[in-house]
Design an enzyme around this catalytic site. Sequence first.
Site, PDB file in Angstrom:
ATOM      1  N   GLU A 219      82.914  11.646  -3.220  1.00  0.00           N
ATOM      2  CA  GLU A 219      84.089  11.424  -2.378  1.00  0.00           C
ATOM      3  C   GLU A 219      85.324  11.684  -3.232  1.00  0.00           C
ATOM      4  O   GLU A 219      85.438  11.133  -4.333  1.00  0.00           O
ATOM      5  CB  GLU A 219      84.117   9.989  -1.850  1.00  0.00           C
ATOM      6  CG  GLU A 219      85.315   9.724  -0.955  1.00  0.00           C
ATOM      7  CD  GLU A 219      85.443   8.265  -0.542  1.00  0.00           C
ATOM      8  OE1 GLU A 219      86.370   7.956   0.230  1.00  0.00           O
ATOM      9  OE2 GLU A 219      84.641   7.439  -1.010  1.00  0.00           O
TER      10      GLU A 219
ATOM     11  N   ARG B  66      71.019   3.964 -11.382  1.00  0.00           N
ATOM     12  CA  ARG B  66      72.368   4.297 -11.820  1.00  0.00           C
ATOM     13  C   ARG B  66      72.536   3.809 -13.249  1.00  0.00           C
ATOM     14  O   ARG B  66      71.801   2.933 -13.716  1.00  0.00           O
ATOM     15  CB  ARG B  66      73.424   3.668 -10.916  1.00  0.00           C
ATOM     16  CG  ARG B  66      73.399   2.153 -10.883  1.00  0.00           C
ATOM     17  CD  ARG B  66      74.512   1.599 -10.016  1.00  0.00           C
ATOM     18  NE  ARG B  66      75.817   1.848 -10.596  1.00  0.00           N
ATOM     19  CZ  ARG B  66      76.962   1.648  -9.954  1.00  0.00           C
ATOM     20  NH1 ARG B  66      76.958   1.206  -8.716  1.00  0.00           N
ATOM     21  NH2 ARG B  66      78.120   1.882 -10.547  1.00  0.00           N
TER      22      ARG B  66
ATOM     23  N   LYS C  24      84.627   2.372  -8.386  1.00  0.00           N
ATOM     24  CA  LYS C  24      85.813   3.201  -8.213  1.00  0.00           C
ATOM     25  C   LYS C  24      86.986   2.370  -7.683  1.00  0.00           C
ATOM     26  O   LYS C  24      88.138   2.590  -8.053  1.00  0.00           O
ATOM     27  CB  LYS C  24      85.503   4.359  -7.275  1.00  0.00           C
ATOM     28  CG  LYS C  24      86.526   5.487  -7.326  1.00  0.00           C
ATOM     29  CD  LYS C  24      86.222   6.581  -6.321  1.00  0.00           C
ATOM     30  CE  LYS C  24      84.967   7.330  -6.649  1.00  0.00           C
ATOM     31  NZ  LYS C  24      84.746   8.470  -5.706  1.00  0.00           N
TER      32      LYS C  24
END
Length: 714
Positions: A215, A436, A446
């Site tokens: 994104e 992750r 983020k």
Amino acid sequence: MSQSQLVVALRANSAALLPVLLVASSVNEARPSPVINIRYEDTALLQEGDKAIVQFTGASGTPVYGTENAIKELRATYPFLKGKDEKQEDSWLSELDSFAPLDFKALEPHLQRLDKHLTLRSFIVGYSLSAPDVAIWGALRGNRVAAGAVKRGALLNLSRWYSFVEELCPWTAAVVERLNAAAKEKKAAKSKEGASYDIALLNTEKGVVTRFPPEPSGYLHIGHAKAALLNDYFAHEKYNGTLLLRFDDTNPSNEKMEFQDSIVEDLALMGIKPDKTTYSSDYFDQLYQYCIQMIKDGNAYADDTDKETMGAERMNGIASKRRDATVEENLARFEEMKKGTPEGLRWCIRAKISVDNPNKALRDPVIYRCNPAPHHRTGTKWKIYPTYDFCCPIVDSIEGVTHALRTIEYRDRNPQYKWMIDALKLRPVQVWDFARMNFIKTLLSKRKLTKLVETGAVWGWDDPRFPTIRGIRRRGMTVPALREFILKQGPSKNVVNLDWTIFWATNKKYIDPVAPRHTAILKKDIVKATVKGAPAAAYTEDKPKHAKNPAVGVKKVAYSGSILLEQEDAKSFKQDEEITLMNWGNAYVRKIHTSGDTVTELELELHLEGDVKKTDKKVTWLSTEGQEMIPVELVDFDYLLTKDSLQEEDKLEDFLNPNTEFREDAVADCNVAELKEGDIIQFERKGYYRLDRPYAPGEPAVLFNIPTGKTGGK
């Protein structure tokens, strides 16, 4: 003429040497071909800031170092490599390093210059093939980033010349074969010491298409880098397939072109070349129609329940009061949403999956919401936007993605992903989750990183304390080390909280063989020493920048009877003790002048015949005469967080480290004035540093300490 011997570790611009070698070794002449002994102990063909480690012994028996010199030696042996303008050829050969970086920003001006040079030319120099054509073609072919830029065709003249050389010269196929063999050998070596990549992906024989869907709402961080590199690895190395870069631009409130551009640049500098770039916004019309289909099929409904109530109902398995509205009612409300009317803003569209499924991701998730904010690509055309959970499986299927590789945080949503595809009767996609990367005392959210930027807690997205790609590179991480570290983690599903120690230790392996050695002395309580036995007049000598790697070059070292030492070293000296002045020789400490606990002055007596192996103290120093000492600011950093791992209930503000930046003033040797931004060096006995701001009159050079893995640090 005796046979030439060449030993080369394929690193940096040595990819430029390989085609020259193969041409020379295949020529049918009376002269014997060189013996090519290529060591693949490090087959990362390109290493940021690295010089080719090449040792070539020619007919004279004298070794020469470096790619450029080895090519010139071969050119002297094989005249067909020589054109009619040796001066111009040498000029181009001297620029081979320009085509070595994996950073596209660093490469671009050199590629453009070559493109412009080739506007009306078939060859780089003159009217026939010569060493620069062969060598620069090899340099570009060996650099993933450069080769990708050439093959994309934007640089028309360069692309034409590149293809012309391939068509003209039969040896190019052999070069490609050798480079591919190097890459395969590297992969084999890594797989023995790193993670397993045999994860039993299905239907790979029909072709593999992976995707990286960031994104554009922030800069890429190290967690994103893992996702990008793994998708790139499976698409381009393990299965020889296709990698899509798709911007998930479905939330106009958070997205900017700045972030989109930075993602493209960061992927390029990591050597990742997507085969195609797309945008979720390319499919807004289709996604809108798919949502209408879902509503008509009874698989979705409009809901105006407030956010808090909806969350509580989903948690407790309670059906929304709007769940059984008619298709006509739902379509009418979706139309109001599309118009962005005050009434439409109250509603969202939810998938009608389950009210009380044990997997809460299946409890009627939101698939469309209203947002009147302008979109950075589509402007004000749309007032409604699909959620990631609705958009991603649909676009994956439409774009031909075969394997969706994503982090384990999406595991609970995998059944939801499959439900969307099944409900719309779309082509299925295999999903694989991998763990992750989490690091101690590090934020990878983020949203939280954005908060630190917006509140001024850090300098920006490229702050060296940040886990963004730009942040860690500004701190001194090299791209090859970053790639190696992440690929060694592999696609494992095991969640671990990594320490930065191994990360920076990997980097040290890459920078230590090539970082020039320099000297810096801290200004605080600096000690002046007179050196008895030194020449009356100051003088300079050329010394290797790196004792073990002559290819790094030479530096000026000034010698005189007046030198500076650090207070900490001076305080450790004893009367008449023999010490070693590094890069000079031994000396006796004859007088120590103090004021309280501080040493104010020293008198030393040179003893150059002394054995440096027998002294306990080997100290750095700088001559005050014979050079202009350069003021420098040495900066070190600590973690931004005081806690290894923040929990959901933890407030960010409670665990921010109030003191994360440490600065010391120092003076450095005259050679530091020549350093450029981004250069990595070692200050002897201090550590490795990356130059963040070059020296300018009145402005000290600013250098950031690069951790080495001994004490962690980020």
